[in-house]
Each structure stands twice: as C-alpha cells, then as structure tokens.
Scaffold this active site. Structure first.
Site, PDB file in Angstrom:
ATOM      1  N   GLY A 216       1.109  -1.395   0.366  1.00 36.64           N
ATOM      2  CA  GLY A 216      -0.333  -0.425   0.025  1.00 36.64           C
ATOM      3  C   GLY A 216       0.782   1.575  -0.470  1.00 36.64           C
ATOM      4  N   LYS A 217       2.151   1.225  -0.705  1.00 42.36           N
ATOM      5  CA  LYS A 217       2.879   2.861  -0.501  1.00 42.36           C
ATOM      6  C   LYS A 217       1.968   3.660  -1.564  1.00 42.36           C
ATOM      7  CE  LYS A 217       6.231  -0.282  -1.793  1.00 42.36           C
ATOM      8  NZ  LYS A 217       6.087  -1.716  -1.239  1.00 42.36           N
ATOM      9  N   THR A 218       2.058   2.700  -2.920  1.00 43.78           N
ATOM     10  CA  THR A 218       1.314   4.267  -3.594  1.00 43.78           C
ATOM     11  C   THR A 218      -0.279   4.365  -3.007  1.00 43.78           C
ATOM     12  OG1 THR A 218       2.067   2.666  -5.751  1.00 43.78           O
ATOM     13  CG2 THR A 218       0.912   4.310  -5.808  1.00 43.78           C
TER      14      THR A 218
ATOM     15  N   HIS B 220       2.807 -39.962   3.881  1.00 44.63           N
ATOM     16  CA  HIS B 220       3.428 -38.674   4.082  1.00 44.63           C
ATOM     17  C   HIS B 220       2.674 -38.073   5.213  1.00 44.63           C
ATOM     18  CE1 HIS B 220       6.692 -36.138   2.209  1.00 44.63           C
ATOM     19  NE2 HIS B 220       5.623 -35.570   2.433  1.00 44.63           N
ATOM     20  N   GLU B 221       1.284 -36.759   4.220  1.00 43.83           N
ATOM     21  CA  GLU B 221       0.650 -36.194   5.427  1.00 43.83           C
ATOM     22  C   GLU B 221       0.347 -36.321   6.311  1.00 43.83           C
ATOM     23  OE1 GLU B 221       1.178 -32.942   3.568  1.00 43.83           O
ATOM     24  OE2 GLU B 221       1.672 -34.106   2.330  1.00 43.83           O
TER      25      GLU B 221
ATOM     26  N   ASP C  21      10.179 -30.996   1.237  1.00 44.46           N
ATOM     27  CA  ASP C  21      10.311 -30.590   2.600  1.00 44.46           C
ATOM     28  C   ASP C  21      11.758 -30.230   2.570  1.00 44.46           C
ATOM     29  OD1 ASP C  21       7.634 -31.482   3.152  1.00 44.46           O
ATOM     30  OD2 ASP C  21       7.801 -32.893   2.554  1.00 44.46           O
TER      31      ASP C  21
HETATM   32  P1  ATP Z   1       4.323  -1.811  -5.551  1.00 45.08           P
HETATM   33  O1  ATP Z   1       6.230  -1.965  -4.384  1.00 45.08           O
HETATM   34  O2  ATP Z   1       4.020  -3.346  -6.107  1.00 45.08           O
HETATM   35  O3  ATP Z   1       4.293  -0.658  -5.880  1.00 45.08           O
HETATM   36  P2  ATP Z   1       2.299  -0.596  -3.137  1.00 45.08           P
HETATM   37  O4  ATP Z   1       3.079  -0.708  -1.843  1.00 45.08           O
HETATM   38  O5  ATP Z   1       3.338   0.338  -3.940  1.00 45.08           O
HETATM   39  O6  ATP Z   1       3.035  -1.677  -4.302  1.00 45.08           O
HETATM   40  P3  ATP Z   1       0.079  -0.552  -4.244  1.00 45.08           P
HETATM   41  O7  ATP Z   1      -0.221  -0.439  -5.265  1.00 45.08           O
HETATM   42  O8  ATP Z   1      -0.351   1.021  -3.016  1.00 45.08           O
HETATM   43  O9  ATP Z   1       1.348  -1.311  -3.249  1.00 45.08           O
HETATM   44  O10 ATP Z   1      -0.883  -1.367  -3.286  1.00 45.08           O
HETATM   45  C1  ATP Z   1      -1.894  -2.232  -4.458  1.00 45.08           C
HETATM   46  C2  ATP Z   1      -3.144  -2.174  -3.627  1.00 45.08           C
HETATM   47  O11 ATP Z   1      -3.656  -3.367  -2.913  1.00 45.08           O
HETATM   48  C3  ATP Z   1      -4.047  -1.229  -3.520  1.00 45.08           C
HETATM   49  O12 ATP Z   1      -4.618  -0.803  -4.640  1.00 45.08           O
HETATM   50  C4  ATP Z   1      -4.930  -1.606  -2.640  1.00 45.08           C
HETATM   51  O13 ATP Z   1      -6.107  -1.851  -2.581  1.00 45.08           O
HETATM   52  C5  ATP Z   1      -4.268  -2.767  -1.777  1.00 45.08           C
HETATM   53  N1  ATP Z   1      -3.888  -2.192  -0.270  1.00 45.08           N
HETATM   54  C6  ATP Z   1      -2.175  -2.804  -0.112  1.00 45.08           C
HETATM   55  N2  ATP Z   1      -2.099  -2.181   0.816  1.00 45.08           N
HETATM   56  C7  ATP Z   1      -3.903  -2.168   1.062  1.00 45.08           C
HETATM   57  C8  ATP Z   1      -4.157  -1.381   3.297  1.00 45.08           C
HETATM   58  N3  ATP Z   1      -3.076  -1.012   3.949  1.00 45.08           N
HETATM   59  N4  ATP Z   1      -4.854  -1.146   2.777  1.00 45.08           N
HETATM   60  C9  ATP Z   1      -6.217  -1.337   2.376  1.00 45.08           C
HETATM   61  N5  ATP Z   1      -5.484  -1.529   0.372  1.00 45.08           N
HETATM   62  C10 ATP Z   1      -4.039  -2.037   0.443  1.00 45.08           C
END
Ligand code: ATP
Length: 604
Positions: free
Chosen positions: A207-209, A424-425, A500
C-alpha cells in the site's frame, strides 16, 4: 484521411450517375439500323440530338422483340455509330422529321468542376496533410523527453487515510506532511524545515502507492505519479530531461506531491553492479539529486518515493535534505489484516455470520494487495456457485487456490502412491499436532494442487516476530515428518519429500549462519546481510569466513537436521496408532480438518 476517401467516392458516384443518366431512361433503346429504317419508312415524327445520342418518337408504335417478349415502342433512344453518319441529316430532312439539337450536357460546368478542379484540390489537400503529419512526427520525436508524469488534479485523488487499512505508524508520520501541505505557514513561522523527500519502504503490495495517494487526497493537493522506469528511454539524456520537466510542472501546480514509484530502478548505487554502471540511469539520478537540492522549502512540493529495495539505493539519495524521512510500510499484522479485509469487503455481500478474524489469522505474510485478491477470488467462487453471499468456505477455497494453486484433476495415482501420500501428509500432521511449540493444524489434504501432491496447513494463532530455537526445531521436525512416516511404514523414501528437504535445509542453514543457534559455532553470524544484494555485488562478495568454519557450518547444518529427524521418528513411533488413523481418514476423505487430527491423537 477519411474525408479524402469519401471525396473520391462522391466524385466516382456522381460520374457513374451521369453516365447512367446519360444512357437514357426516357426511351426504349433501338438498334441504329432499325432507327434508320423507320426514318426511311417515314415512321419517325421527331428526334432530339444531344451529342451522339438520339431520342425520338415513332408515328406508329414499332414492335420490338427482346428476350422472348414483344414490346410496342413509341419513344426510342439510339446512338450514332462512332464512325459517324453523314447522310443522316439529309435523310431526316427528306422525311420531314423535326430535328432538335441540344448541347452535349446541360450541367457540363458542374462536370468540369467535379472531374477536374475538385480532384486537384483533393490531391493538394492530401499532399498538405502528409506533410503536416511528417512534421508532427518529427516534432513528437523531439518531444520524447517531455515528462510522462500523469497528473492527478485536486479533485481526482479522492483517496484518504480511511481507504488504507492498518499502517497506523505510517499514517501518523505522513499526517505531518499533510499538515504541512495544508498550512505551511504554521511550520515556516517557527523556522521548522519539513522534509522534502519521504521514502516509503516495504514489500510489494503493502500500500505504498495507496498511502501516497491518500496524503494527496487528505491535503487536497495535485498529485504527480511516475514510475522510476518511466524516466528511462533509449536516448541518453531523456531521463534527466523528464526529471526536470516533472519538477517544473509540480512547482507550477504547488502545493503538490510528486510520487516516484520503484525509485530503485533509477536510484541504485552509482558505479555498482556489473559493467560499472549505466550512463543514462546515472544522469537521471544526478538530475534527480540536483532537483531535490534545488527547490526551496517555500515551494510546497513534497517528493515521495517508494521502493522495496532500500538496501540498494545510492547513499546520496538518503542524506539529509533529500529522502531523509524514511517510513517502513511492513506486511500487515493479523489485526491489520482484519482491517484491510473489512475495508475491501465494504462493497461485497459477506455472509452476516462470517468472522474475518480467522481468515486474517490464516493469511500470515499476505500483503494488502494479496488480501484484496483473496476477497476477489472468494467472490468469484461464490458467483460460480450462484450464491448471493460470500461465505467462509469461499475464502478458504480462495486461500488454498492462492497458496497452493489450482486443483489438478485427472492425475491417475496407484493404490500404493495414494497410501504413500496419505502417510506422508499424515506424518506432517501428527508431528505438528503432537509437538509443543508448533502452530495448530488447520487442514490436511491429499488433493494434488499446483506442483504439490498434498499439503498440511497450519494456522498460527498470532503473528510470530521471534522464533526460539525450540520453535524452529519443532518446525524442522514437522517438515521432516512426511519423509519419516514413509520410512517408518514403508521402509523407503520417495521423491515427494524434495520440497520439504529443501525448506528444512534452508531453515537449518539460517539457524547456523545468521541466528547463532549452533552451540559448536557459538555466537557467530556468517554475514550481516542475509538476502542477496544484486548481481555484481553478489559475485564480487568474498566469503566472510574461513574454509575450516565453512566445514563446521556444514556439519552443524547436518547435525541440526539429524536432530530434527530423530525428533520426528520418536514422535511418530509413539503415535503410530494416530498416524495410521489419520492416513486411513485421508484415504477415505482426501481432505480432513485439524480438529479431526487432534481427535485421532486423543483417541489413539
Ligand atoms: P508496489 O511496491 O508493488 O508498487 P505498493 O506497496 O505500492 O506496491 P499499492 O499499489 O499501493 O502497493 O497496493 C496495491 C493495492 O493493494 C492497492 O490498490 C489496494 O487496493 C491494496 N492495498 C494494499 N495495502 C493496503 C492497505 N493497507 N489497505 C487497503 N488496501 C491495500
């Protein structure tokens, strides 16, 4: 270019119409010889001559046979032969036929215009148009350097902090930037300098953008967004020009925010990596640095940037006065995941009884973008079922699909392979459920998905931030539980344990090399930086320990793995009844819950 085409088509149509009209619809066509005969016999009253065309009226109707039908012709049309007929006028006069002559066409001036002037005009226009186009192409060639920043106007960035789930710390830090953009005088009055550059660091999709957009939305300022790689072009110097243009535009629109996504694509260490660096990138970076230095705090422009590789950024970018405010946007915790899920589920018809907390617990390591995708996959699953609510099982199916891939159908397994798989599982599940320091088992399955033939899934009760040696040993024993069960029951091992073994070996290596968990080596870490940096540096890096230590490290990794394997053997031997029961259940149902595993353990 369409109009030129249509112009030509119009002229052609007009011309054809003229020709068609000229061929005469006002009389029945008769042969020239028949016409002459009728004149000769005195049966023609009058003729009208226009060019080589002769129209006329017979005194008495003449019978004409054409394609089996007989028609009576009174008015007729015929044409003078191309070689001419000098005696015709004499004949007509002799037979007292009234002769009227008309000029070849009445609208000849229009014809002339359409067939000569207009095509000339059209050709001229076409030439002019082509010349303009070429000039335009040349101009756009020189305009390559103009910044490709998409500009979001005040009203366009409607995102606010309300749209961002979790990230409380980042929101708090960014709140200061919002305050500054809203009322810069409050800060200037006290002589305070607000950071010009804010760097958001964190894994992809966190969610940086979104946060940068929210800052612009909260402060109600213009938002310019560009991706680092957008600065790059095949022409050297274009990137630098784009940086200049972008800053100029942002200053014009101040107060504003410039957001540079993937800053690492232009901002990595100069002169590092293979080949000693990249001219264009370095020029772009230098321009960015000088722009950052060049603008005054009074410009009210904040530069925000995002990266998921802060370790490779050029140190010059991070010094005070540039991107000196660094904010980490981490993967969301369990509570934050609930918040994000709630946010994205706002517009989705969730089952009213659905509790999102267990979903959040079962998705450790999921970013905001992953959680959004999870809800979308669940909605698709519900739609496929024609349900009008998204239910817990849809989310469960979506999670399995994301984590393990699609179910593989039509895989013909023999009875023995199925048994090996079930044991295994079962081995993983029984070790996980009976050892302390492990997360509870959520689901065990022998339905093949993606590359895996089956899986044992655990649901952590809370997010882990620290792992003790005991936790990790139990985890290793659980990883080796599958292979151990195969050995114990069938006295063989299969290739099914490949993944594994790889994971277990990597984990043991981390324990020895980075976490100082080997008593033989003591408090020792082989490298300060566990993750690989980037290509050139990785190759150039020398091993930081001696050959003797390397041997010791290998021995310790083996010893830890042996210890974990022994732990798995002991556990399965003492719970053999439960292992058989779990395997039987799996063969019967293909997928069982963690509660069923626990029940067999308590029953056995
Ligand atoms: P990148 O590094 O790949 O560019 P980013 O960190 O910029 O990724 P975003 O592009 O901001 O990520 O997030 C992608 C989508 O994920 C957003 O459009 C949003 O819908 C969702 N998202 C990410 N983080 C959050 C959050 N904290 N709350 C709500 N939605 C989120």
């Amino acid at each position: 270019m369409n109009w030129v085409f249509w112009g030509f088509l119009g002229i052609m149509a007009f011309w054809l119409f003229q020709e068609f009209a000229g061929s005469g619809a006002e009389g029945t066509g008769v042969a020239y010889s028949a016409f002459r005969q009728q004149v000769d016999s005195g049966n023609v009253v009058s003729v009208t001559v226009r060019g080589d065309r002769i129209e006329g009226v017979f005194a008495k109707p003449v019978a004409q046979v054409s394609s089996g039908d007989t028609t009576q012709v009174t008015t007729f049309v015929t044409f003078v032969p191309s070689f001419g007929d000098r005696s015709l006028l004499d004949l007509l006069e002799h037979r007292h036929v009234t002769v009227t002559t008309l000029p070849p066409t009445d609208n000849s001036w229009l014809n002339l215009l359409l067939l000569t002037v207009v095509p000339l005009l059209l050709v001229g226009a076409f030439v002019l148009y082509s010349m303009r186009r070429q000039a335009g192409a040349a101009r756009s060639f020189f305009a390559i350097g103009r910044s490709g920043a998409r500009r979001y106007h005040r009203e366009a960035s409607a995102t606010t902090f309300e749209d961002v789930g979790g990230s409380a710390g980042a929101k708090r830090e960014l709140g200061e930037i919002v305050d500054f953009l809203k009322d810069p005088s409050r800060f200037h009055r006290l002589g305070a300098e607000v950071p010009k550059g804010v760097l958001l660091m964190g894994p992809p999709g966190t969610g940086k953008t979104l946060l940068a957009r929210a800052v612009a939305g909260e402060a109600n300022v213009s938002f310019f967004i560009i991706t680092g790689s957008d600065f790059m072009e095949m022409f050297v110097g274009i990137g630098a020009k784009r940086v200049r243009d972008l800053f100029q535009e942002a200053k014009k629109a101040a107060p504003s925010i410039i957001f540079i996504d993937e800053l690492d694509s232009i901002g990595r260490h100069r002169g590092a990596g293979l080949g000693g660096g990249h001219d264009e990138r370095e020029q772009t970076l230098n321009q960015l640095l000088s722009e950052l230095d060049g603008f005054e705090p009074t410009h009210n422009v904040i530069v925000m940037a995002a990266t998921n590789r802060p370790d490779i950024l050029d140190p010059a970018l991070l010094r005070p006065g540039r991107f000196d405010r660094r904010i980490t946007v981490d993967l969301p915790s369990s509570e934050e995941r609930v918040e994000i899920l709630r946010l994205h589920a706002r517009t989705m018809p969730l089952d009213p009884d659905l509790d999102l907390a267990p979903v959040a617990r079962g998705t450790p390591g999921f970013s905001g973008a992953d959680l959004k995708n999870l809800l979308n996959e669940a909605a698709l699953a519900a739609a496929r079922r024609n349900d009008d609510h998204i239910r817990a099982r849809d989310l469960d199916a979506a999670r399995d699909r994301i984590l393990m891939g699609l179910e593989r159908e039509g895989l013909a397994l023999t009875e023995r392979e199925l048994q090996l798989l079930a044991y295994h599982e079962g081995g993983h599940a029984v070790v996980a459920a009976s050892l302390p320091n492990t997360d509870p088992v959520h689901k065990v399955t022998i339905i093949p998905r993606g590359r895996a033939m089956g899986g044992t899934h655990q649901l952590p009760e809370r997010d882990h931030y620290l792992w003790s040696r005991e936790d990790l040993m139990a985890r290793l024993a659980m990883m080796l539980g599958g292979r151990t069960a195969e050995e114990l029951v069938f006295h063989t091992v299969t290739s099914g344990a490949e993944d594994d073994l790889q994971k277990a070996t990597n984990l043991a290596r981390q324990m020895v090399l980075h976490w100082g968990m080997s008593p033989a080596l003591g408090p020792f870490a082989a490298s300060g930086r566990p993750a690989q940096v980037f290509l050139g540096e990785e190759i150039a890096r020398r091993p930081e320990h001696s050959e003797a230590t390397a041997q010791k490290v290998d021995q310790e990794i083996r010893r830890i793995l042996d210890e974990a394997s022994d732990m798995a053997v002991r556990t399965l031997e003492s719970h053999r009844g439960a292992l058989d029961a779990v395997a039987r259940l799996l063969l019967e149902k293909e997928e069982i819950t963690g509660a069923e595993v626990v029940a067999t353990l308590t029953a056995a």
